[in-house]
Motif scaffolding. Sequence first.
Motif, PDB file in Angstrom:
ATOM      1  N   MET A   1      33.336   5.264 -10.580  1.00  0.00           N
ATOM      2  CA  MET A   1      32.561   6.335  -9.954  1.00  0.00           C
ATOM      3  C   MET A   1      31.879   7.257 -10.974  1.00  0.00           C
ATOM      4  SD  MET A   1      32.879   5.456  -6.878  1.00  0.00           S
ATOM      5  CE  MET A   1      32.322   6.759  -5.773  1.00  0.00           C
ATOM      6  N   THR A   2      32.269   7.202 -12.235  1.00  0.00           N
ATOM      7  CA  THR A   2      31.626   8.059 -13.236  1.00  0.00           C
ATOM      8  C   THR A   2      30.478   7.347 -13.961  1.00  0.00           C
ATOM      9  OG1 THR A   2      33.257   7.384 -14.890  1.00  0.00           O
ATOM     10  CG2 THR A   2      33.714   9.410 -13.673  1.00  0.00           C
ATOM     11  N   ARG A   3      30.173   6.120 -13.521  1.00  0.00           N
ATOM     12  CA  ARG A   3      29.052   5.405 -14.131  1.00  0.00           C
ATOM     13  C   ARG A   3      27.736   6.079 -13.717  1.00  0.00           C
ATOM     14  NH1 ARG A   3      30.350   3.599 -18.057  1.00  0.00           N
ATOM     15  NH2 ARG A   3      28.828   1.943 -18.176  1.00  0.00           N
ATOM     16  N   ARG A   4      26.738   5.817 -14.520  1.00  0.00           N
ATOM     17  CA  ARG A   4      25.436   6.452 -14.342  1.00  0.00           C
ATOM     18  C   ARG A   4      24.887   6.385 -12.917  1.00  0.00           C
ATOM     19  NH1 ARG A   4      20.772   3.675 -17.697  1.00  0.00           N
ATOM     20  NH2 ARG A   4      21.408   2.099 -16.238  1.00  0.00           N
ATOM     21  N   GLY A   5      24.880   5.175 -12.345  1.00  0.00           N
ATOM     22  CA  GLY A   5      24.300   4.991 -11.014  1.00  0.00           C
ATOM     23  C   GLY A   5      25.059   5.758  -9.947  1.00  0.00           C
ATOM     24  N   HIS A   6      26.379   5.656 -10.010  1.00  0.00           N
ATOM     25  CA  HIS A   6      27.208   6.294  -8.986  1.00  0.00           C
ATOM     26  C   HIS A   6      27.115   7.813  -9.013  1.00  0.00           C
ATOM     27  CE1 HIS A   6      28.852   2.320  -8.270  1.00  0.00           C
ATOM     28  NE2 HIS A   6      29.421   2.799  -7.186  1.00  0.00           N
ATOM     29  N   ILE A   7      27.084   8.367 -10.224  1.00  0.00           N
ATOM     30  CA  ILE A   7      26.961   9.825 -10.343  1.00  0.00           C
ATOM     31  C   ILE A   7      25.674  10.296  -9.664  1.00  0.00           C
ATOM     32  CG2 ILE A   7      26.429  11.643 -12.057  1.00  0.00           C
ATOM     33  CD1 ILE A   7      29.404  11.103 -11.845  1.00  0.00           C
ATOM     34  N   GLN A   8      24.604   9.557  -9.877  1.00  0.00           N
ATOM     35  CA  GLN A   8      23.323   9.953  -9.274  1.00  0.00           C
ATOM     36  C   GLN A   8      23.337   9.747  -7.770  1.00  0.00           C
ATOM     37  OE1 GLN A   8      19.722   9.183 -11.927  1.00  0.00           O
ATOM     38  NE2 GLN A   8      21.134   7.592 -12.576  1.00  0.00           N
ATOM     39  N   LYS A   9      23.936   8.620  -7.339  1.00  0.00           N
ATOM     40  CA  LYS A   9      23.985   8.307  -5.910  1.00  0.00           C
ATOM     41  C   LYS A   9      24.754   9.397  -5.151  1.00  0.00           C
ATOM     42  CE  LYS A   9      23.011   5.734  -2.499  1.00  0.00           C
ATOM     43  NZ  LYS A   9      21.611   5.561  -2.120  1.00  0.00           N
ATOM     44  N   MET A  10      25.865   9.828  -5.742  1.00  0.00           N
ATOM     45  CA  MET A  10      26.673  10.837  -5.063  1.00  0.00           C
ATOM     46  C   MET A  10      25.949  12.180  -4.989  1.00  0.00           C
ATOM     47  SD  MET A  10      30.582  10.003  -6.176  1.00  0.00           S
ATOM     48  CE  MET A  10      30.273   9.915  -7.920  1.00  0.00           C
TER      49      MET A  10
END
Lengths: 350, 164
Positions: free
Chosen positions: A316-325
């Motif tokens: 969840m701390t990966r680049r994509g997930h941080i932005q998605k959240m």
Amino acid sequence: MKLDKIITSPSPWLEPGGPHDDIVLSTRVRLARNVAGRPFLNRLPPDEQQELEAYLKKAVLAAMKPDKYTWFELEDMPQVDRQCLVERHLISHELAAGKGERGVAVGPKQRIAIMANEEDHLRLQVYSSGLQLQEAWQEADAIDDRLEAQVIYTFSPKLGYLTACPTNVGTGLRASVMLHLPALVLTRQIEKVFNAVSRLRLAVRGLYGEGTQATGDVYQISNQASLGHTEQEILKTLGTVISQIIAYEKEARDALAAESPTALDDRLLRSWAILTHARVISSEETLALLSAVRLGIHLKRLKGVDIGTINDLFLMTRRGHIQKMRGAELGESERDVARADYIRKRLGTN
Amino acid sequence: MLCQRCHKQQATIHLTEILNDEKRERHLCEDCAREEGVAIKAQINLQDILSGMLEAHESTGRDASLCCPDCGITYAEFRSQGRLGCPHDYEVFAEPLQEVLEKVHGATEHVGKLPQRAGSDSRGQRELMQLRRQLQDAVETERYEEAARIRDLIHKKETAGETR
């Protein structure tokens, strides 16, 4: 299932509870298949690619339970969503970055993904948590049989399943095991493992980052040879080597705890302290600290921390997930702040 | 070349160090390099290996210009891209590919799973590819009746398959 829901729910392949889950994060079995009578992707004209994607979508959904599978088209998908699917290992970098009509069917609990028009026409993959090579293979084998009832594969009696790249020909099987090896890295023995492994036609790569010390100490070991061995032989070789590596990592962990407990505790607690208090944190630093905390939990030196949360944070701390959240595209420095906020929230030190 | 440190093993690590503007070349074996604290790149990328292998493979001019009549890819193109164009390439490039397969897999024959039904009849598969091209031609030149006929033929061949 909607993409937003997939992307914000925990990823089953990181859930603890599988065999050897203190060291093995997950097992993946992938099969590469192509449809008979058609060129491979790099020589497939655009209109044929479009037609093939529609054909494969129909075939895959007919073979599997359509209510349990969701088909996603990649061509018009926003970049951040594609990035999230890659981070979840539901699609490959190649499919994310590809051109033209291509898609993926995501199965129950995100454990199964069937990609269409990747490097090969079909790439089917099954994930299991922990070390479960046989289970993952049997499931992939059964899905393969069901797909084959819909699609005729290109197959040569001499060379087996024919693939776009000769590195996959034969069984089309790539089995990989994702290992967390912090103690072998700390005790500087990881190189030895790599040297031994590469002599057995197995490939090693860091899951995150490049080079010898993979960020987060997560390594993926997979078979390199797909031709000239049965599926069972391939799984057996890999399984034997993995068991050995697990034993080495365990020894190294015990040695660390016995020989330098203070230095070890210092490292684990400092990592925990930074994760729970940082206001700005990069993805690399996060992975390195999570790795230490994960080790601390399994050595029972960090108490009261939920391993499931720590595993989940790897993703969840990966680049994509941080932005998605956040629901917005963020620059690097904004991401580092959002990441620190999210980690503190999850670890209860908001 | 032998390792400059132990003078026993083959040197496989070649370093260029620049110290005080002075360039120094060193040739070490893996063991000595490790003892000296030189990190060896451990990331193994299959694609790199294959490209390297294909580069290293001393393909004669004859191999490089081998061309598949079905998909039009040449062996030289395959070498630079690392991807084949169609299943028939495995027959057209059989000779030079033999060495590649040997190196990657240590074997050249399949012993694993067999499909229940498969397009193992390569003539049938090639015929299908040709039919698809004819279909495309027919559509492009607006010969719709013929296109429909070819489409039905493809459908028939595709669903019939081959039963093992």
